[in-house]
Design an enzyme around this catalytic site. Structure first.
Site, PDB file in Angstrom:
ATOM      1  CB  SER A 140      -0.822   0.079   1.386  1.00 53.47           C
ATOM      2  OG  SER A 140      -1.675   1.431   1.231  1.00 53.47           O
ATOM      3  CE1 TYR A 165      -4.210  -1.985   4.636  1.00 56.80           C
ATOM      4  CE2 TYR A 165      -3.547   0.304   4.105  1.00 56.80           C
ATOM      5  CZ  TYR A 165      -4.180  -0.895   3.857  1.00 56.80           C
ATOM      6  OH  TYR A 165      -3.841  -1.523   2.344  1.00 56.80           O
TER       7      TYR A 165
END
Length: 357
Positions: A140, A165
């Site tokens: 990501s 995350y």
């Protein structure tokens, strides 16, 4: 340009997170491009967002009538993963299963540890013990954290995550590197930049904005609208994934006689950051054109400019030069074109005007 060293024709491919936004689009694309391919999908179908959306994506795949097997299960279930690899023997693995979302990780950390760390470890272990030609996995843009330099390059240090995350995705890259080094497993990580499109994740800003505007609610635009994002249309993401799948990093031996890790990481982003306020303006225009919103919708009275929120960063912007050099590809779908596709899908799925499905 690299030469493709993996043929997907006649191969068994495992796609984790197959009911997800990117995963389901990838499966459809694989069946479109490759005549003799078998795809195994696994997804736990969590209720993180509307499961009906996930079921509809799977129905679209089922309707193709191809060599497709779906397993409802979690990659965090080690026995399930071992059994899957033993039975189906996938040659290429694309790991897209993950607990997504920056803000959700602040309030629900357990879900991230289970899926993004334990689950990914199980995938690595299975690749270690079975003959896998290439592991491709989703990372990501969040890994860039508080980096000030833009555009973000895969050569940059990514040691300052600002959310759990992001930390789990950086951990995936570290784990994959270790397994590539220790067990000579070819792996490629893909750092996705703000993916959007039809049938996307309802927790994403553009989807949430649409729901609220349609309901006459006020939307909050963070950092007073000064956030910039590399919004990347889902078809561009899938195009990049399919190309990368077909070239595994080459196995090599170093001067010390030990394997040089067959390991790569690429950005997949639009390489053209858009101001969030401009993004929302185009979204509104396309929602009006698709008749999701009325032509006289008073947008100004339904927006509120607010400060930055925890876990977010002001700018995400991808340097896609390595992707272009190696695969001759860079995402290029114009924002308006992508948002038009989303608005038209939304109108079809949820109805126009006051009609609610």
């Amino acid at each position: 340009m690299v030469n493709y060293n993996i043929s997907l024709e006649g191969k068994t491919v495992l796609v984790t997170g197959a009911a997800g936004f990117i995963g389901s689009n990838l499966v459809v694309r694989l069946f479109k491009d490759f005549k003799d391919i078998k795809v195994i999908g696994i997804d736990s179908i969590t209720d993180y967002y509307d499961v009906n959306l996930k079921k509809e994506r799977l129905e679209k795949i089922n309707a193709l009538g191809r060599d497709w097997t779906f397993i409802k299960g979690s990659i965090a279930d080690k026995e399930c993963i071992e059994s899957l690899f033993t039975e189906y023997k996938p040659a290429v693995v694309v790991n897209l299963a993950a607990q997504a979302g920056v803000r959700y990780s602040i309030t629900n950390p357990d879900a991230y540890i289970e899926s993004n760390l334990i689950g990914f470890y199980n995938i690595l272990e299975a690749c270690r013990h079975h003959s896998v030609e290439h592991l491709v996995y989703a990372s990501s843009s969040s890994v860039y954290g508080s980096n000030k330099k833009v555009p973000y390059s895969t050569d940059d240090k990514v040691d300052n995550p600002v959310s759990l995350y992001a930390a789990t995705k950086k951990s995936n890259e570290l784990l994959a590197h270790a397994y590539s080094k220790l067990y000579d497993i070819p792996s490629t990580g893909l750092r996705f930049f703000t993916v959007y499109g039809p049938a996307g994740r309802p927790d994403m800003a553009y989807f949430g904005f649409t729901n609220k505007l349609r309901e006459g609610k006020t939307i909050q635009i963070f950092n007073y609208g000064n956030c910039k994002r590399d919004f990347t249309f889902v078809d561009d993401i899938v195009e990049g994934v399919v190309r990368v799948m077909q070239h595994a990093p080459e196995k090599q031996t170093g001067e010390d006689g030990l394997p040089v890790p067959p390991y790569k990481v690429y950005n997949i982003g639009n390489n053209s950051p858009e101001n969030l306020l401009d993004f929302v303006t185009i979204l509104q225009e396309e929602l009006i054109a698709a008749e999701v919103l009325p032509a006289d919708y008073d947008f100004e009275s339904h927006k509120e400019l607010v400060p930055m929120q925890p876990g977010d960063v002001p700018v995400t912007y991808a340097d896609t030069t390595p992707l272009e050099q190696d695969f001759g590809f860079r995402p290029s779908t114009p924002l308006r074109q992508g948002l038009r596709a989303f608005a038209q899908w939304y109108a079809e799925y949820y109805g126009t005007g006051d009609s609610i499905r």
